[in-house]
Scaffold this motif. Structure first.
Motif, PDB file in Angstrom:
ATOM      1  N   GLY A  64      10.184 -19.732  17.203  1.00 56.97           N
ATOM      2  CA  GLY A  64       9.190 -18.793  16.690  1.00 56.97           C
ATOM      3  C   GLY A  64       8.636 -17.895  17.785  1.00 56.97           C
ATOM      4  N   TYR A  65       8.389 -18.490  18.950  1.00 56.08           N
ATOM      5  CA  TYR A  65       7.844 -17.720  20.072  1.00 56.08           C
ATOM      6  C   TYR A  65       8.824 -16.618  20.483  1.00 56.08           C
ATOM      7  N   THR A  66      10.090 -16.970  20.583  1.00 55.24           N
ATOM      8  CA  THR A  66      11.107 -15.996  20.991  1.00 55.24           C
ATOM      9  C   THR A  66      11.160 -14.824  20.013  1.00 55.24           C
ATOM     10  N   GLU A  67      11.111 -15.109  18.730  1.00 54.61           N
ATOM     11  CA  GLU A  67      11.128 -14.027  17.738  1.00 54.61           C
ATOM     12  C   GLU A  67       9.867 -13.171  17.851  1.00 54.61           C
ATOM     13  N   GLY A  68       8.717 -13.815  17.979  1.00 52.92           N
ATOM     14  CA  GLY A  68       7.458 -13.084  18.074  1.00 52.92           C
ATOM     15  C   GLY A  68       7.367 -12.218  19.315  1.00 52.92           C
ATOM     16  N   VAL A  69       7.754 -12.759  20.449  1.00 55.02           N
ATOM     17  CA  VAL A  69       7.650 -11.993  21.697  1.00 55.02           C
ATOM     18  C   VAL A  69       8.666 -10.854  21.715  1.00 55.02           C
ATOM     19  N   THR A  70       9.793 -11.031  21.052  1.00 55.30           N
ATOM     20  CA  THR A  70      10.775  -9.948  20.942  1.00 55.30           C
ATOM     21  C   THR A  70      10.178  -8.778  20.164  1.00 55.30           C
ATOM     22  N   GLU A  71       9.455  -9.066  19.101  1.00 50.73           N
ATOM     23  CA  GLU A  71       8.773  -8.004  18.350  1.00 50.73           C
ATOM     24  C   GLU A  71       7.668  -7.359  19.195  1.00 50.73           C
ATOM     25  N   TYR A  72       6.912  -8.179  19.891  1.00 53.08           N
ATOM     26  CA  TYR A  72       5.794  -7.683  20.707  1.00 53.08           C
ATOM     27  C   TYR A  72       6.293  -6.736  21.795  1.00 53.08           C
ATOM     28  N   CYS A  73       7.419  -7.043  22.409  1.00 50.66           N
ATOM     29  CA  CYS A  73       7.908  -6.308  23.581  1.00 50.66           C
ATOM     30  C   CYS A  73       8.609  -5.000  23.244  1.00 50.66           C
ATOM     31  N   ASN A  74       8.343  -4.431  22.123  1.00 47.84           N
ATOM     32  CA  ASN A  74       8.916  -3.150  21.738  1.00 47.84           C
ATOM     33  C   ASN A  74       8.211  -2.048  22.529  1.00 47.84           C
ATOM     34  N   PRO A  75       8.937  -1.370  23.423  1.00 46.58           N
ATOM     35  CA  PRO A  75       8.293  -0.338  24.252  1.00 46.58           C
ATOM     36  C   PRO A  75       7.718   0.828  23.461  1.00 46.58           C
ATOM     37  N   ASN A  76       8.148   1.010  22.216  1.00 47.73           N
ATOM     38  CA  ASN A  76       7.632   2.103  21.396  1.00 47.73           C
ATOM     39  C   ASN A  76       6.166   1.898  21.005  1.00 47.73           C
ATOM     40  N   PHE A  77       5.666   0.659  21.141  1.00 46.69           N
ATOM     41  CA  PHE A  77       4.272   0.369  20.797  1.00 46.69           C
ATOM     42  C   PHE A  77       3.414   0.044  22.019  1.00 46.69           C
ATOM     43  N   ALA A  78       4.035  -0.011  23.186  1.00 46.70           N
ATOM     44  CA  ALA A  78       3.342  -0.437  24.396  1.00 46.70           C
ATOM     45  C   ALA A  78       2.193   0.500  24.784  1.00 46.70           C
ATOM     46  N   TYR A  79       2.414   1.796  24.689  1.00 45.96           N
ATOM     47  CA  TYR A  79       1.362   2.760  25.029  1.00 45.96           C
ATOM     48  C   TYR A  79       0.131   2.529  24.154  1.00 45.96           C
ATOM     49  N   GLN A  80       0.368   2.364  22.851  1.00 41.43           N
ATOM     50  CA  GLN A  80      -0.736   2.150  21.905  1.00 41.43           C
ATOM     51  C   GLN A  80      -1.495   0.867  22.243  1.00 41.43           C
ATOM     52  N   MET A  81      -0.785  -0.172  22.649  1.00 40.14           N
ATOM     53  CA  MET A  81      -1.441  -1.427  23.044  1.00 40.14           C
ATOM     54  C   MET A  81      -2.350  -1.197  24.247  1.00 40.14           C
ATOM     55  N   GLY A  82      -1.825  -0.470  25.224  1.00 37.35           N
ATOM     56  CA  GLY A  82      -2.611  -0.209  26.434  1.00 37.35           C
ATOM     57  C   GLY A  82      -3.843   0.626  26.166  1.00 37.35           C
ATOM     58  N   ILE A  83      -3.688   1.700  25.416  1.00 34.02           N
ATOM     59  CA  ILE A  83      -4.812   2.598  25.167  1.00 34.02           C
ATOM     60  C   ILE A  83      -5.873   1.949  24.273  1.00 34.02           C
ATOM     61  N   SER A  84      -5.470   0.934  23.501  1.00 31.05           N
ATOM     62  CA  SER A  84      -6.446   0.230  22.660  1.00 31.05           C
ATOM     63  C   SER A  84      -7.123  -0.918  23.418  1.00 31.05           C
ATOM     64  N   GLY A  85      -6.743  -1.102  24.688  1.00 28.82           N
ATOM     65  CA  GLY A  85      -7.408  -2.112  25.510  1.00 28.82           C
ATOM     66  C   GLY A  85      -6.819  -3.507  25.405  1.00 28.82           C
ATOM     67  N   GLN A  86      -5.642  -3.616  24.812  1.00 33.16           N
ATOM     68  CA  GLN A  86      -5.006  -4.934  24.705  1.00 33.16           C
ATOM     69  C   GLN A  86      -4.393  -5.287  26.052  1.00 33.16           C
ATOM     70  N   TYR A  87      -4.830  -6.402  26.616  1.00 28.84           N
ATOM     71  CA  TYR A  87      -4.336  -6.826  27.924  1.00 28.84           C
ATOM     72  C   TYR A  87      -2.912  -7.353  27.814  1.00 28.84           C
ATOM     73  N   TYR A  88      -2.093  -7.029  28.784  1.00 29.71           N
ATOM     74  CA  TYR A  88      -0.701  -7.461  28.821  1.00 29.71           C
ATOM     75  C   TYR A  88      -0.566  -8.641  29.763  1.00 29.71           C
ATOM     76  N   GLU A  89      -0.068  -9.771  29.244  1.00 30.51           N
ATOM     77  CA  GLU A  89       0.039 -11.002  30.027  1.00 30.51           C
ATOM     78  C   GLU A  89       1.388 -11.169  30.717  1.00 30.51           C
ATOM     79  N   GLY A  90       2.235 -10.151  30.706  1.00 29.41           N
ATOM     80  CA  GLY A  90       3.511 -10.208  31.412  1.00 29.41           C
ATOM     81  C   GLY A  90       4.626 -10.923  30.665  1.00 29.41           C
ATOM     82  N   VAL A  91       4.477 -11.117  29.365  1.00 32.48           N
ATOM     83  CA  VAL A  91       5.453 -11.896  28.609  1.00 32.48           C
ATOM     84  C   VAL A  91       6.786 -11.183  28.392  1.00 32.48           C
ATOM     85  N   CYS A  92       6.851  -9.908  28.674  1.00 33.90           N
ATOM     86  CA  CYS A  92       8.083  -9.157  28.431  1.00 33.90           C
ATOM     87  C   CYS A  92       9.013  -9.134  29.645  1.00 33.90           C
ATOM     88  N   GLU A  93       8.570  -9.654  30.752  1.00 30.87           N
ATOM     89  CA  GLU A  93       9.396  -9.651  31.957  1.00 30.87           C
ATOM     90  C   GLU A  93      10.695 -10.395  31.678  1.00 30.87           C
TER      91      GLU A  93
END
Length: 114
Positions: A64-93
């Protein structure tokens, strides 16, 4: 009548989404616990942390974690996450587009921080 059925189906879906980690552990849904952690960008829980919740099934959690983190790590949504103040814990490395994700998140985070 059809509207009522659709409304009930949507309500059931929403109620299912708000299950707490404790409720999911109680029902043995380790896959969903992993998925929720991953899709929220949280670091993966250790077996020790999972065991505190009950009879953990590490392989189901990991799946489940692998599927969820794969969805989370979509670079097309990364900018929106950052500008909304969502902290990135480095899970996409280590993921295929991790550098693009990090760069887009940092661009949004910089705007959020100003």
């Amino acid at each position: 009548m059809m509207k009522n059925i659709i409304a009930l189906a949507l309500l059931g879906t929403l109620v299912g989404c708000v299950s707490s980690t404790e409720q999911l552990a109680e029902s043995g849904d380790w896959y969903q616990i992993g998925y929720q952690d991953g899709v929220k960008g949280h670091t993966e829980r250790s077996y020790k942390d999972l065991a505190k919740l009950g009879g953990a099934k590490q392989s189901e959690y990991n799946e489940g974690y692998t599927e969820g983190v794969t969805e989370y790590c979509n670079p097309n949504f990364a900018y929106q996450m950052g500008i909304s103040g969502q902290y990135y814990e480095g899970v996409c490395e280590g993921m295929p587009e991790s550098q693009k994700f990090r760069m887009e998140w940092q661009r949004g985070w910089a705007e959020y921080s100003n």
